[in-house]
Structures are given as C-alpha cells and as structure tokens.
Design an enzyme around this catalytic site. Structure first.
Site, mmCIF file in Angstrom:
data_model
loop_
_atom_site.group_PDB
_atom_site.id
_atom_site.type_symbol
_atom_site.label_atom_id
_atom_site.label_comp_id
_atom_site.label_asym_id
_atom_site.label_seq_id
_atom_site.Cartn_x
_atom_site.Cartn_y
_atom_site.Cartn_z
ATOM 1 N N ASP A 1 0.833 -1.193 0.000
ATOM 2 C CA ASP A 1 0.000 0.000 0.000
ATOM 3 C C ASP A 1 0.875 1.253 0.000
ATOM 4 O O ASP A 1 1.757 1.406 0.860
ATOM 5 C CB ASP A 1 -0.862 -0.054 1.271
ATOM 6 C CG ASP A 1 -1.955 0.990 1.276
ATOM 7 O OD1 ASP A 1 -2.921 0.858 0.505
ATOM 8 O OD2 ASP A 1 -1.837 1.954 2.074
ATOM 9 N N GLU B 1 1.601 -0.467 -5.075
ATOM 10 C CA GLU B 1 0.412 0.350 -5.305
ATOM 11 C C GLU B 1 0.837 1.819 -5.188
ATOM 12 O O GLU B 1 0.603 2.477 -4.184
ATOM 13 C CB GLU B 1 -0.683 0.038 -4.281
ATOM 14 C CG GLU B 1 -2.012 0.732 -4.597
ATOM 15 C CD GLU B 1 -2.435 1.722 -3.524
ATOM 16 O OE1 GLU B 1 -1.638 2.042 -2.626
ATOM 17 O OE2 GLU B 1 -3.586 2.178 -3.599
#
Lengths: 685, 685
Positions: free
Chosen positions: B414, B443
């Site tokens: 993330d 990401e």
C-alpha cells in the site's frame, strides 16, 4: 522451476513479541531519502568523459525523487577532478555549487560553465527541502482557515535547531530573528509573509541540514577550448593555389590565399596531406589506373623516398615554408588543421624500415588496401595487430607530436573507423595529457554506431550525414537527433556542405541557389561547419551522372582557380560567418535548437538561442532551389521567450531589412533567385 | 580560457629518427577490437538487477562495433552470479553461452531463459569474425573473377593455426580436413562451397580465436517465478462475503467464494488488510467523519487493542481460520496476496509500545496523516527517520516474515511511494535472501519517475495508469511506453480495471459494454491484470458526479453481493482468462507487443506473440461502448511472421468463429451490444 536458495524457516510472531533478531541488530539503515537518476551529460555510465566547451554553458540535469510529496533541493558541484567525494555537506575544495532548478516531472537542471581546458568532473546532490515543505503546508493551512499555532512553533524550532548547527554568525542571528518572528504575537498570515520572503527562503536553503543528503558519484567531463564547439572550416589543396600546371603551387603561394579565406570569416584552414606522394601504382586523373607523366598523385598515398608522415612534399616546399604558412595563417586569424591519415604508399620509408608494421600475404607480399572486389594497390594500411604494436602506436603518436611541434593544434583524422577504437582512445588521451588544447575531427562516414563510438572515445568533432540530408523530413529528424537526444553529451557535429569526395546531387542540379541554401543551413543550424574550396564558385560537375565525385577531381590533379569570378559566393559566405560571429553563443548552443512548424513541405523553420534566450535567431529556409515558396509560420513562442501579446522585430541579418511580427503566425515568402533564407534576429522593438 | 596543464615541449622528428621515447616503452596497447555498448536489460548502469522471469525468454541485446568492415561474432553468457569474469575465452563454470544474432545497424540480440529463481547475471562478448571476413571476401573475389589462390592458402593457414590452439581432437581433425580441401586441386568455386558449408562455418565459429575478444562486465538480473510475469488478480473484502449486516462475514465464509474466483480463471486473490481496525476517529459510511455504531471502519486503519499488523480481526476469525483460507485457496488453484500497509490507527499497540516510531508535534501529540488541508486523524504514519530506525525497520520486516510463515508469498504494498526508497530496497533484498519466491506489487499511483524508481529497486509488479488511459491515443502511447522502451527492463505493469478507490468515468457511463471492453483490453494487452470484486456485476455508481469513489464504498461498510445475477460478466471473464492461459507465453511476452494501423479513431489493433512468433494473437477492440464501429486493418505482417501471399485463419477465441484473411488489409466490424472485441488467434489453415 527450481529455487536455488533454501528459504530460512519462517517464525511466528505476535505484534508484542520481540522482533526477529537474526537481522535486526545489523539492519543496514540508510537515511538518505533522495534518489538520483538519469544524470546527464553521461557517456557509457561515466566510464568516458562527456564533452564541455570553454565559454559555452553546459546543461546538467537529473531526475531527483524522494518518498512522499515534499519538495526537494538539488545542486550540482563541479570543478577539476577531485580525489573522491567523501562528504555530502560541502563540495570538494576548488569546486563550485550551483542550485538545480525544478523542470517538471521530477527533472532538475542547471547550466554550468567549466572555464578551463582539460579534465573536469561534476556531481549531483539532493535532499528533502524541510523548510520548503513546512512553508507550503503552512500556506495551505492558513488559506484553509486552520489553526497554525503548532506549525509556526515547529518552524521556530527548526530555525533554532539550525542556528546551533555550525552556521555563520550572521546566519545564526538571522535564524534567531526568524524564530522570534514566527513566535511573535502577530497575525498568522503576517508571520507566513515573513517566512516566505526571498531572503528568508535563501537563508533556509543555505542552512539546510544536508547530513542526509544524497550525492551522486562524480561524472567526468573533458573540457575543450572554444573552437571545438564553434568553428568554420575551409579545406584547400595548397598545391593548386598558385599552380601553373604541371608546376605545383607551393606553401608559399598557397599562403597568399589565406587573407581571402579569413575574409570569408573562416577560422580553420584544413590541408589534405602535405607529405611526399608515392610513385608506385600512382593514380592518374579522375582516379585512373594510368598515371600520366605530370600527374601529381593523391595526397593520401603518403610516403616516398623523400620521406613519410613527418616530411613536406618537395613540390610544396620545406618545413620552414610550412612554419611560415602557419605563421601567416595565425596572423590572418586562421588556424591550420592538418590531415592525419594513417596509411602509406608502397614507397613510404616505413615499408622498408618496419616491415612488421604491415600485413603480409601468404606469398610474402605486403597486403595493400582492398574493399573487395576493389583493390587500392597504391595504399598500404597499417597492421595494428602487429607484434610490434608498441613501436607502431608510439610512432604514429610521434607523427602527431611532430606537427604539434610545428604549431598544429587541429587534426582532421582520415577514416578513423578503419583503425582500432582502442588506438584512438589511447592516442587522444596521450596527446591531451601533453597538449589538452588539441582538437580532433573524425572523418568517419560510416554507420551511426561507429560514428557515435568514435565521438564517445574522444574525437572533438565529427563529420556528419548532413550532405545527404536534404528534404524537410530528413533535416528535421537529423537536427532533432543531433540537438535533442543524449548524443549531445558526446557528439559535436560539423556540417560540411561538400568535400573532395562528396558533391551531392542537390548541388549538381540546383545551381547557385542550392549552394546558397545549403551553406546557410550548415552555417546557421550547426555550431561548426565546413566547405571545400571551389564551393564558393558553384563548382558542380560530377565525374558522371549518378556519381558524387567531382569531374577532374583535385584529389588527382592540380586545380588552380580564378577566385574573382563575378558569381562568387564569397560575399554571401562572409555574411553568414559574420552572422555566426555576432551570435556566437546562440549558434554554439546546440541543445536549445528548436524546430518550428511552417506550413510548407519545402520550407524549414529553426531557432537558435542562448540558453537564457537573450539572443534569438530564427532561420527560415526555402529548400527548393528552383521555385519561390510561401508559408505561414507557427512559432513556439514559449521556447523563444517571446510574449504572444506584444509585437517583436524580426531583423533579417542576410538582407538587412526588418519586419514587425506578433504572435506565432507570420507570413513568409522566399524566392531562391533572390535569397534562399531569412536569418532573423528576433528582438523587442 | 586558461589551460591547466603545461604542454610538454614538443620535439621535432623525422620519419627515420627513433620514436619519442618518453611514452613508447609503456604504450598501454589494448588489442581488443570490439567495443560493446548499450547493453540491455540494464538498470542504473548495472547497479540494480534487471528483471527476468522463469519460463519467459528474455531478450538480451547490445551494440557491437569494431573498426573496419569485418563481420563480428557475439555471444551472451549467463548463469548464477559468478565471482568474477577473468577470461575472455570461456564462460564461468555453470554459465551458458548463446550466440547473438545480428539485427541490423550494429545491434545484436539473443533470447535467454534463466530457469532458477534468484540472483542471476549475464555478460556480453564479441570478437571480429576472422573466418567470416575471409569467407565473405573469398566469395566476392570469386564472383568478380579474381584469382584467389592466395586467399585459399590463407584460409588453409587459418585452419591449421586453429588446429594447434587447444581444440578438441574431433575439431583438430575437421580443421586439418578443411585445410586440405582449401589446398585441393579442385576449382576455386568448389573450395568456396566447401568453405561455406554450415558445419564448416560452425566449426570455425566454435574454434575462433577469442584471445582478443571483448567481454563486458557482468550485469545482474533478478529472476522471479512465473507468476511475477503472468497473473490474474481478484481483490475481495472477506468481511463482505457471507456478511449479514451488521454481522461481518468471516474468513471461513469468504473461503466459500474461492472456487468461483478460481472458476473465473484468477490465480491470485488479494485481501485488503485483515487486521483489527482502530476505533479512534473511525470513518463511517462513505468516508464520513461520523461513525455509526455498526460501521466496521476502514481496514487500512490498522491496529486496535486486539493487536496490530500480525493479528487477525476478531470479526474475521482466528489465525487458524486464515491458515485454512490459504489452504482452501491453494486447493482451488489460487494464491493469497495480502496487503502490506505501513501505517497504524491511533489504537495500534505500537503507538504505546514504541512511541518513538511515530512523529510528534510541538505539543507532544502524535502527528497523524495529512495531505494539507486534508487531515486523516484515524491514520498514523511511521517516522522512518526515527532514532530507532533499526528497531522499526526490523519490526516491519518481521511483519512480512510472519505472514510468509503463514503461507503468503505475494504482498500488495500500500502506497510504497510515501515510505523511503531505501527501506524498500533493503526490505525486498532481505526478504528475497530468505524467500526468493516472494512477489511485491507496488500500489504507487504517483508521478512516473517515482513509480519507475520503485520498480527499479525491486518491486515485482506495479499498478499503472491503465484506468486513466481510455482513448486510442492514450492507450497506444502507453502500450508503446510499457512494451518498447527501456522500462521493460525493470517495470512489470499490472492493469487493474478498477480498485476500491478507482471507478473510472468510462465505467460509470458505458454500461456493461464498457466493463467488457476494459476487461478485454487489460487481460489481453497486459501480462498481469486485476479486478476488484463487483466489477463482474457492472457496479458503476459513483459517490457523486465527478468522483471516482464508489457510492457506499466497501472501504467503509459491508457489501454482501448476489453473485448469481443474470447480467454477470463472470462467464465472459472466465473466457478471457482461459484465452490467456491457452496463450500464456504470447501474453506474458510484453516486448513483442505491436500496435497495428486500423482506420478508425475508436478502434485499436494490438498483436501479442511469442518471441518466435509460433503463437500469434491479434486483439481488435471497439473503444466506443455506445455504437458499432467498422474499419479496415493494416497489419504489420512481418512483425507477425505471416507471409502476405498466403491466406491465414483468424479464429476468434471470444466468439468461437473463424475468418479466412489474407494480406494486411482486412475488414472488421464490432458492435458493443454483441462484443467489444475480437481476440483472434492467427494461424496457417
């Protein structure tokens, strides 16, 4: 699929259990947040030096990124080679620091000006701009009406911390004052305004904590003297000048032509080989295998009983005559470039003295040059793979040192691509270690990768494909490649409009208008350009239809000329070189060249500017020598630094008249019978 | 201009005088003629490994040049990292040698197949092809009718010399036989034919003298397992699956969905964080600051009194339930990917246990996440600059090791771009040293240079801008960048059609035809693609006009779904993944992707082929979900390995029908109400 390493058995942890310890104590924590990428100029990852030129600002750029969204500060350090960078806080002794400017999409750039010939180096550094990030967030929060009491206090703490970090006494006082202002009982917006004053920003930039800065390795530059990056060449065969065939001209008679060459604005006069010419298998007129009694032979068939690469052809005179020629040239403001052609005739003294320097065939004969099925029996190549490599390489180097001893500092190197790259790399380094001001022009008309390699390993300038780039599309692509790609880091193009080997069809068919348009293209788009004598007279007769060779080529016979013909382009060429000299930096700065849209497939529009855009030239050419063409420009005004809303002057430095233009769209008509081009100096009225 | 070094006084020489001696005895002669340039794949000049994938041939290429016009022989050596290359004659032990093929303009290339996960390396070598040059010249001379007696003798001498150079006994005999043939009393053309037989050429290649070969340094590769280069991802929130709001679904109930996911052909199921969720400042439905009593909160607000990054949310079950979920997935043929989100809620145990791992404000409070003026009071970022860096970094690494211990081998990371690059570089190396089969998906929806940097430092795959590339122009440019530039050396794209954060306007407005066209684009053009659950049902309601957020986003509430809706795209998606699996290598081989001309601004034509072109797919898409479009293709048949003069079959693997086409121009019509695309398998009839 197989896995080579056996995975370490994993262990189960809970969030409160002690950390896995096998790696923990030794975690090699690296606190640097900035990463530096895509540094330029760069040649072979820094293994070879990129090129710089005294007097010509050099663009240094890199991508700098860090995690998150904080602004960065970047800089470039540059100077003579330093032993080693050991410190991220300050540049090595004797180096300068220049701030990098953000250029969008994480690119940063600066212009540096190496000011000494020789080895140089640079490094790029960067760190997160702590104060800039704080200031940005403070501004946003105040604009959003949020309470910024804590933010201002944190700014004050930052200023206080820096005042304890070994800054100057003046900065210490300024930092203390800033801390006081940020804690004053004034409106938050007042304190913001104080914090964003330029002198405060400069103070915080100057005192930034660089202990976590990232500094790249050092990247080498080779800095050449100015002429490497800006030169106008004129090639002449001295034996033709003052010749009364079959009697050869001499260096003394040729020297009388030098003032006229200087008068056209050329600053380099290049002489094909001036050495004794072999008699065995000597070529006759028009490259005939039959040599007539008065035929002088090709100057590139070097060596006869009178001597080899360090001798002067007796017909041309003596070494003292050569010295006098160099002196006369120097006095006229022209520098002499000599040909450096590493091959011999069959009669060169080395063929007897050093047979091992040549290849031999199975029958014991010396292997002459060939490009099968063609045979060049008048030429012997050297065997660079000889067992006596050291002797051969040193002798070839000493030839160059000999001519350096006679005042030559520029060599036009004949066919370097047929000799080993490692030889050139060694030779150029060796010569530069003794005479860093020496320049080398590579005459390598060969595949792109080979031309690029020669430039990378040290040639100062390179002949190009310019003669074969004639259409708008060809010229646009080529100018883009030479000015906008990484080739600018190592490749300095020299646009020759003709050579004794290349009379392009455009010139054969286009008449004097073609000669003018090709000259203006070369002179204005390229920092260095060149012309072989006779061009100014529009000599355009090929050996035969489809050939690029001249009829009655000067390579094989004497070609005395009458320079006073009324159609001579000498005044036109003088005007071109005068424009070049008036706009020296704009012409020399290849990386700022831009192509502009112009709505005609036979017209080209190119700007040349200094990097600061304080001198802006716009060249508009009609590429069709046969018919008038008209079109509307669509200038990229931003690239020219010209506001769209104000009129500007476009002064044609070729014709002398001035237009007043405004905005990107301007009408142009060019009739080749009058002029092939506008060379417009754009300026505020 | 000033010159730093004083030039050595030059000396005068004549051609017969002894050479200048100050440098001569030490001339550092380097006999290597080949220079190697522009080696690829290459990351940061070899400082970081380029990416390779088990089972997927990798293109290695370089520019090889030498002086002159002789042909070259080039090769690539590859294998596990070798201590050091010390020898130009043979590769290190355990390495393989593959010949490089000339590709024009001095480029050479080969395909290699690293077959083990982990560190790998390659080197490129080259030498002048002595025999090839001899053979070429012999052929030309015989064709020109020249006498080649000497040439043949020189070939015989070459063969004899090689037979004395430590070759195998069999080669010794073959070389002696060749020498004999070249000296036989047969016609010269007969001897030429013998000399150019393939086995003779192979013999002379094998026995070439490599003592003067050039070998590059070694360049590192990191070889990932196959799934790094070919994967189909499905994202699901396990708490929604089987939920009866306000009662959460569990890992046990979510596991019941796995066979359907596998049935659609996905091979990775990615779970957002499954850890306890903070209660302080918990966000309510639709990201509201007001949290209702039953609102479950965002899974990315990690940590509560029940535990942090290594705990399972009690509502989801226990760690044993997680182990069972992993087992069920494995049995269904799907691999579990976990979220690796380095942030905490205010209630994470580490906030109390390790206050120094967080930033604190001037008033002593923990600094929560902000993107001024936005505040995220439910999220605490880590302070990677903490004085306890070693403790923090090791703890974060140990979180990953914990889940590796529970069978996880893929992590979706993330927002990696908000944590230091050096952390990721260290973490990925550390994990790979233990578990080289672990994969990392970055990401990072941020600026290109930052995404590239994360990929360079080791992320196995990267989210992309695909969702925002919708027009023909955007898709063409992006596919070109991802497949035809040096980014292929380090960046493995993963095309997601949606995420919980991104519902693009194309999907909001285009209905199910848009969902189908975006799915076929992602699945066929990209080696890896992904979908967030609900896509197959055509969920397309945004939070509000102009937003890319979903209304009633699953990030903040339970979203149980009825999967058995008749409009479900599950069968269509299953067909796409089945096509991918049938053409695995063609889909995985990004570097051979080609865009073909198609005469409609709303249509795109892309081919995907194996490097040997023994499997050729052609995707033709109508990018307009609202209207039928028709056009004529203009295929680059050479790139597809299809002869223009023969018909070929185009079998539509989506619709099942087959066309017979010939030549580059073929008519296509696509009605989005029927199908958005043809996925054509091109083959000989």
């Amino acid at each position: 699929m197989s896995v080579r390493r056996t995975p370490t058995p994993s262990q189960r942890l809970s969030s409160s259990s002690p950390p896995l310890t096998d790696g923990a104590p030794g975690v090699p924590v690296d606190p640097r947040r900035v990463v530096i990428d895509r540094v330029r100029p760069l040649v072979d990852c820094g293994a070879l030096p990129a090129k710089a030129t005294v007097g010509l600002p050099l663009s240094v750029s890199a991508v700098l990124v860090a995690d998150g969204h904080d602004p960065l500060m970047g800089w470039v350090w540059h100077g003579p080679p330093a032993p080693r960078l050991t410190d991220s806080l300050a540049p090595p002794r004797g180096w300068r620091e220049v701030w990098l400017d953000p250029q969008g999409n994480d690119w940063y750039g600066a212009w540096i000006s190496p000011n000494e010939v020789g080895e140089w180096a640079f490094a790029v550094g960067g760190v997160v701009d702590e104060y800039g990030a704080w200031l940005r967030d403070l501004r946003i929060r105040i604009e959003a009406g949020q309470d910024t009491t804590l933010d201002l206090e944190e700014g004050a703490i930052m200023a206080e911390r820096r005042s304890r970090e070994g800054v100057s006494a003046a900065d210490q006082r300024a930092l203390a004052a800033l801390a006081g202002q940020l804690r004053a009982r004034t409106a938050h917006s007042t304190r913001l305004h104080q914090a964003e004053r330029p002198q405060t920003v400069a103070l915080m930039r100057r005192t930034a904590d660089r202990s976590r800065a990232t500094v790249s390795g050092t990247f080498p530059l080779w800095v050449d003297r100015e002429r490497a990056g800006f030169s106008a060449w004129y090639e002449m065969f001295p034996r033709s000048e003052g010749a009364v065939p079959p009697r050869s001209g001499t260096l003394r008679s040729a020297a009388r032509r030098l003032p006229a060459i200087a008068g056209m604005g050329f600053d380099v006069v290049y002489l094909p080989p001036i050495h004794p010419i072999g008699r065995s298998f000597r070529k006759g007129r028009n490259n005939s295998l039959e040599c007539g009694p008065g035929d002088p032979g090709s100057p590139w068939a070097i060596g006869a009983k009178e001597g080899g690469h360090t001798a002067v052809h007796p017909d041309l005179g003596t070494i003292e005559d050569f010295d006098a020629f160099v002196d006369t040239a120097r006095n006229a403001g022209v520098e002499v470039a000599l040909d450096y052609a590493l091959q011999t005739s069959a009669d060169h003294p080395w063929v007897r003295e050093h047979p091992s320097w040549f290849r031999h065939r199975a029958d014991g004969s010396v292997r002459y040059a060939e490009n099968p099925p063609k045979r060049y029996q008048d030429i012997y190549p050297f065997d660079f793979d000889t067992d006596d490599r050291e002797g051969l390489w040193a002798a070839l180097r000493d030839v160059m040192l000999f001519w350096i001893g006679h005042g030559v500092r520029i060599f036009r190197v004949d066919n370097p691509h047929t000799k080993p790259f490692r030889f050139w790399e060694w030779l150029i380094r060796d010569i530069h270690a003794r005479n860093p001001e020496v320049l080398f022009l590579a005459e390598a008309f060969t595949r792109p990768a080979v031309m690029q390699r020669l430039a990378k390993l040290g040639f100062s300038q390179s002949y190009t494909y310019f003669t074969w780039r004639n259409s708008k599309w060809e010229l646009s692509e080529y100018l883009h490649e030479l000015s906008q790609t990484d080739e600018t880091d190592w490749f300095r193009p020299n646009f020759w409009v003709n050579t004794p080997d290349i009379l392009h069809a455009t010139l054969q068919r286009g008449g004097l208008p073609a000669f003018k348009l090709r000259a203006v293209l070369a002179a204005i788009t390229c920092p260095s350009w060149g012309m072989y004598s006779g061009y100014e007279l529009g000599e355009n007769v090929p050996l035969r239809e489809g050939s690029e060779e001249y009829l009655d080529s000067e390579k094989y016979q004497l070609r005395p000329r009458n320079w006073d013909q009324p159609q001579s382009l000498a005044p036109f060429i003088a005007r071109l070189n005068a424009i070049r000299n008036r706009h020296r930096e704009a012409i020399a700065q290849l990386s700022t060249l831009r192509l502009h849209h112009i709505e005609n497939e036979e017209m080209l529009c190119v700007s040349r500017t200094t990097h600061q855009r304080d001198d802006v030239l716009l060249l508009i050419v009609n590429l069709d020598p046969h018919a008038a063409r008209e079109a509307t420009t669509w200038l990229d005004l931003a690239a020219l630094g010209i506001p769209a809303e104000h009129p500007f002057e476009a002064h044609d430095e070729l014709a002398g008249n001035t237009y007043v233009w405004q905005g990107p769209r301007n009408y142009v008509r060019l009739d080749p019978a009058v002029t092939p081009a506008h060379v417009l100096h754009l300026r505020r009225p």
